[in-house]
Design an enzyme around this catalytic site. Structure first.
Site, PDB file in Angstrom:
ATOM      1  N   ASN A 149      -1.574  -0.086   7.229  1.00 53.75           N
ATOM      2  CA  ASN A 149      -1.096  -1.418   7.607  1.00 53.75           C
ATOM      3  C   ASN A 149      -0.274  -2.100   6.506  1.00 53.75           C
ATOM      4  O   ASN A 149      -0.197  -3.321   6.451  1.00 53.75           O
ATOM      5  CB  ASN A 149      -2.253  -2.291   8.102  1.00 53.75           C
ATOM      6  CG  ASN A 149      -3.342  -2.453   7.070  1.00 53.75           C
ATOM      7  OD1 ASN A 149      -3.191  -2.027   5.931  1.00 53.75           O
ATOM      8  ND2 ASN A 149      -4.425  -3.095   7.456  1.00 53.75           N
TER       9      ASN A 149
ATOM     10  N   LYS B 209       0.837  -1.202   0.000  1.00 54.62           N
ATOM     11  CA  LYS B 209       0.000   0.000   0.000  1.00 54.62           C
ATOM     12  C   LYS B 209       0.880   1.264   0.000  1.00 54.62           C
ATOM     13  O   LYS B 209       2.100   1.181   0.212  1.00 54.62           O
ATOM     14  CB  LYS B 209      -0.920  -0.032   1.222  1.00 54.62           C
ATOM     15  CG  LYS B 209      -1.897  -1.230   1.239  1.00 54.62           C
ATOM     16  CD  LYS B 209      -2.817  -1.126   2.449  1.00 54.62           C
ATOM     17  CE  LYS B 209      -3.762  -2.311   2.522  1.00 54.62           C
ATOM     18  NZ  LYS B 209      -4.726  -2.163   3.658  1.00 54.62           N
TER      19      LYS B 209
ATOM     20  N   GLU C  33      -9.553  -9.918  -7.665  1.00 51.23           N
ATOM     21  CA  GLU C  33      -8.545  -8.871  -7.525  1.00 51.23           C
ATOM     22  C   GLU C  33      -7.452  -8.979  -8.595  1.00 51.23           C
ATOM     23  O   GLU C  33      -7.004  -7.960  -9.129  1.00 51.23           O
ATOM     24  CB  GLU C  33      -7.947  -8.926  -6.107  1.00 51.23           C
ATOM     25  CG  GLU C  33      -8.981  -8.535  -5.049  1.00 51.23           C
ATOM     26  CD  GLU C  33      -8.571  -8.875  -3.619  1.00 51.23           C
ATOM     27  OE1 GLU C  33      -7.442  -9.374  -3.409  1.00 51.23           O
ATOM     28  OE2 GLU C  33      -9.391  -8.627  -2.710  1.00 51.23           O
TER      29      GLU C  33
ATOM     30  N   HIS D 122      -1.818  -5.426   1.499  1.00 52.34           N
ATOM     31  CA  HIS D 122      -3.106  -6.085   1.270  1.00 52.34           C
ATOM     32  C   HIS D 122      -2.825  -7.490   0.756  1.00 52.34           C
ATOM     33  O   HIS D 122      -1.873  -7.697   0.003  1.00 52.34           O
ATOM     34  CB  HIS D 122      -3.925  -5.329   0.212  1.00 52.34           C
ATOM     35  CG  HIS D 122      -5.077  -6.150  -0.290  1.00 52.34           C
ATOM     36  ND1 HIS D 122      -6.300  -6.176   0.339  1.00 52.34           N
ATOM     37  CD2 HIS D 122      -5.171  -7.029  -1.334  1.00 52.34           C
ATOM     38  CE1 HIS D 122      -7.098  -7.027  -0.304  1.00 52.34           C
ATOM     39  NE2 HIS D 122      -6.442  -7.552  -1.326  1.00 52.34           N
TER      40      HIS D 122
ATOM     41  N   PHE E 175     -15.083   3.710   7.883  1.00 48.97           N
ATOM     42  CA  PHE E 175     -13.711   3.988   7.460  1.00 48.97           C
ATOM     43  C   PHE E 175     -13.546   4.015   5.943  1.00 48.97           C
ATOM     44  O   PHE E 175     -12.428   4.222   5.451  1.00 48.97           O
ATOM     45  CB  PHE E 175     -12.740   2.976   8.079  1.00 48.97           C
ATOM     46  CG  PHE E 175     -13.008   1.533   7.717  1.00 48.97           C
ATOM     47  CD1 PHE E 175     -12.528   0.986   6.540  1.00 48.97           C
ATOM     48  CD2 PHE E 175     -13.763   0.722   8.564  1.00 48.97           C
ATOM     49  CE1 PHE E 175     -12.767  -0.341   6.211  1.00 48.97           C
ATOM     50  CE2 PHE E 175     -14.007  -0.621   8.242  1.00 48.97           C
ATOM     51  CZ  PHE E 175     -13.510  -1.144   7.044  1.00 48.97           C
TER      52      PHE E 175
ATOM     53  N   TYR F 262     -12.172  -2.204  -3.084  1.00 45.86           N
ATOM     54  CA  TYR F 262     -12.719  -2.203  -1.725  1.00 45.86           C
ATOM     55  C   TYR F 262     -14.249  -2.144  -1.708  1.00 45.86           C
ATOM     56  O   TYR F 262     -14.836  -1.669  -0.728  1.00 45.86           O
ATOM     57  CB  TYR F 262     -12.128  -1.048  -0.919  1.00 45.86           C
ATOM     58  CG  TYR F 262     -10.721  -1.308  -0.412  1.00 45.86           C
ATOM     59  CD1 TYR F 262     -10.435  -2.444   0.357  1.00 45.86           C
ATOM     60  CD2 TYR F 262      -9.677  -0.429  -0.693  1.00 45.86           C
ATOM     61  CE1 TYR F 262      -9.146  -2.686   0.822  1.00 45.86           C
ATOM     62  CE2 TYR F 262      -8.391  -0.675  -0.222  1.00 45.86           C
ATOM     63  CZ  TYR F 262      -8.130  -1.797   0.536  1.00 45.86           C
ATOM     64  OH  TYR F 262      -6.857  -2.041   1.012  1.00 45.86           O
TER      65      TYR F 262
HETATM   66  P1  IDP Z   1      -7.627  -6.887   5.637  1.00 44.05           P
HETATM   67  O1  IDP Z   1      -6.820  -5.874   4.868  1.00 44.05           O
HETATM   68  O2  IDP Z   1      -6.855  -7.464   6.768  1.00 44.05           O
HETATM   69  O3  IDP Z   1      -8.249  -7.930   4.746  1.00 44.05           O
HETATM   70  P2  IDP Z   1     -10.285  -5.679   5.831  1.00 44.05           P
HETATM   71  O4  IDP Z   1     -11.226  -5.920   6.946  1.00 44.05           O
HETATM   72  O5  IDP Z   1     -10.584  -6.322   4.503  1.00 44.05           O
HETATM   73  O6  IDP Z   1      -8.823  -6.090   6.341  1.00 44.05           O
HETATM   74  O7  IDP Z   1     -10.188  -4.108   5.646  1.00 44.05           O
HETATM   75  C1  IDP Z   1      -9.569  -3.565   4.499  1.00 44.05           C
HETATM   76  C2  IDP Z   1      -8.684  -2.425   4.922  1.00 44.05           C
HETATM   77  O8  IDP Z   1      -9.492  -1.381   5.447  1.00 44.05           O
HETATM   78  C3  IDP Z   1      -7.696  -2.759   6.048  1.00 44.05           C
HETATM   79  O9  IDP Z   1      -6.513  -3.366   5.579  1.00 44.05           O
HETATM   80  C4  IDP Z   1      -7.433  -1.391   6.633  1.00 44.05           C
HETATM   81  O10 IDP Z   1      -6.497  -0.674   5.824  1.00 44.05           O
HETATM   82  C5  IDP Z   1      -8.787  -0.711   6.487  1.00 44.05           C
HETATM   83  N1  IDP Z   1      -9.578  -0.842   7.711  1.00 44.05           N
HETATM   84  C6  IDP Z   1     -10.247  -1.929   8.151  1.00 44.05           C
HETATM   85  N2  IDP Z   1     -10.871  -1.687   9.316  1.00 44.05           N
HETATM   86  C7  IDP Z   1     -10.589  -0.414   9.608  1.00 44.05           C
HETATM   87  C8  IDP Z   1     -10.953   0.450  10.710  1.00 44.05           C
HETATM   88  O11 IDP Z   1     -11.653   0.060  11.644  1.00 44.05           O
HETATM   89  N3  IDP Z   1     -10.475   1.725  10.657  1.00 44.05           N
HETATM   90  C9  IDP Z   1      -9.690   2.173   9.648  1.00 44.05           C
HETATM   91  N4  IDP Z   1      -9.320   1.407   8.598  1.00 44.05           N
HETATM   92  C10 IDP Z   1      -9.767   0.135   8.582  1.00 44.05           C
HETATM   93 MG    MG Z   2      -9.730  -7.740   3.293  1.00 43.53          MG
END
Ligand code: IDP
Ligand code: MG
Length: 134
Positions: free
Chosen positions: A114, A11, A128, A117, A59, A51
Site C-alpha cells: 500500500n 515503502k 517512529e 506508511h 500478516f 511494526y
Molecule cells: P496503516 O498502515 O494504515 O496504519 P496498520 O493497521 O497499522 O495500517 O497496518 C500496518 C501495515 O500492515 C499496513 O499498512 C499493511 O501494509 C499491513 N497490513 C495491515 N493489515 C493487513 C492485512 O490484513 N493483510 C496484509 N497486510 C496487512
Molecule cells: Mg499503522
C-alpha cells in the site's frame, strides 16, 4: 489545530514503482514541510521495532518480509495537523477501499502493498521519528 511532526515512509513497493517523487510532490503541494529524508534498506530489527504493535497477527511475518525487501524512503514532515492531514492524503489501509484522490486509492490495489506508511498519533510519530532518525 496544532503544529505536528509525523513520520512518513515510502515503502519498498512505492520505491520499486518509482512513486517517491509523486508522494513527495503531493505532501509538498499540500503545504507540509519536508524536514528530513533518508533512503535506507531496513534490517529486521528496525522492521520489528517499527511494526511491534502488529506482532502475532496473521500478516506480521509477511509484513516484515515485505518491508525489508528493498529500500524505503524515510521522511520527517511537519505542519498544521500534519499527522491527520497525511493520513487523510494516504487513504485507508486497504488500497482497494481507499478513495480515489488518495495515494493508496490512486496507486494501490492490495493491502500488503500500500505504498506509504504514516504515523497514526503524536505518540507514534515521536516513537517512529526517534527510531528512524536516531
Ligand atoms: P496503516 O498502515 O494504515 O496504519 P496498520 O493497521 O497499522 O495500517 O497496518 C500496518 C501495515 O500492515 C499496513 O499498512 C499493511 O501494509 C499491513 N497490513 C495491515 N493489515 C493487513 C492485512 O490484513 N493483510 C496484509 N497486510 C496487512
Ligand atoms: Mg499503522
Amino acid at each position: 489545530m496544532a503544529h505536528e511532526d509525523t513520520f512518513i515512509m515510502v515503502k519498498p513497493d512505492g520505491v520499486r514503482r518509482r512513486l517517491v517523487g509523486e508522494v513527495i510532490s503531493r505532501f509538498e503541494a499540500k503545504g507540509l514541510d519536508l524536514c528530513r529524508l533518508e533512503m535506507v534498506l531496513p534490517d529486521s530489527a528496525i522492521a520489528a521495532a517499527h511494526y511491534a504493535e502488529h506482532e502475532g497477527k496473521p500478516f506480521y511475518d509477511g509484513l516484515i518480509d515485505f518491508i525489508t525487501s528493498g529500500p524505503v524512503v524515510a521522511m520527517h514532515w511537519s505542519g498544521e495537523s500534519a499527522i491527520t492531514v497525511a493520513r487523510a492524503m494516504m487513504g485507508v489501509t486497504d488500497p482497494a477501499l481507499a478513495r480515489p484522490g488518495t495515494i493508496r486509492g490512486d496507486f494501490g490495489l492490495q493491502v500488503g502493498e500500500n505504498i506509504v506508511h504514516g504515523s497514526d498519533s503524536p505518540e507514534s510519530a515521536d516513537r517512529e521519528l526517534a527510531l528512524w532518525f536516531p
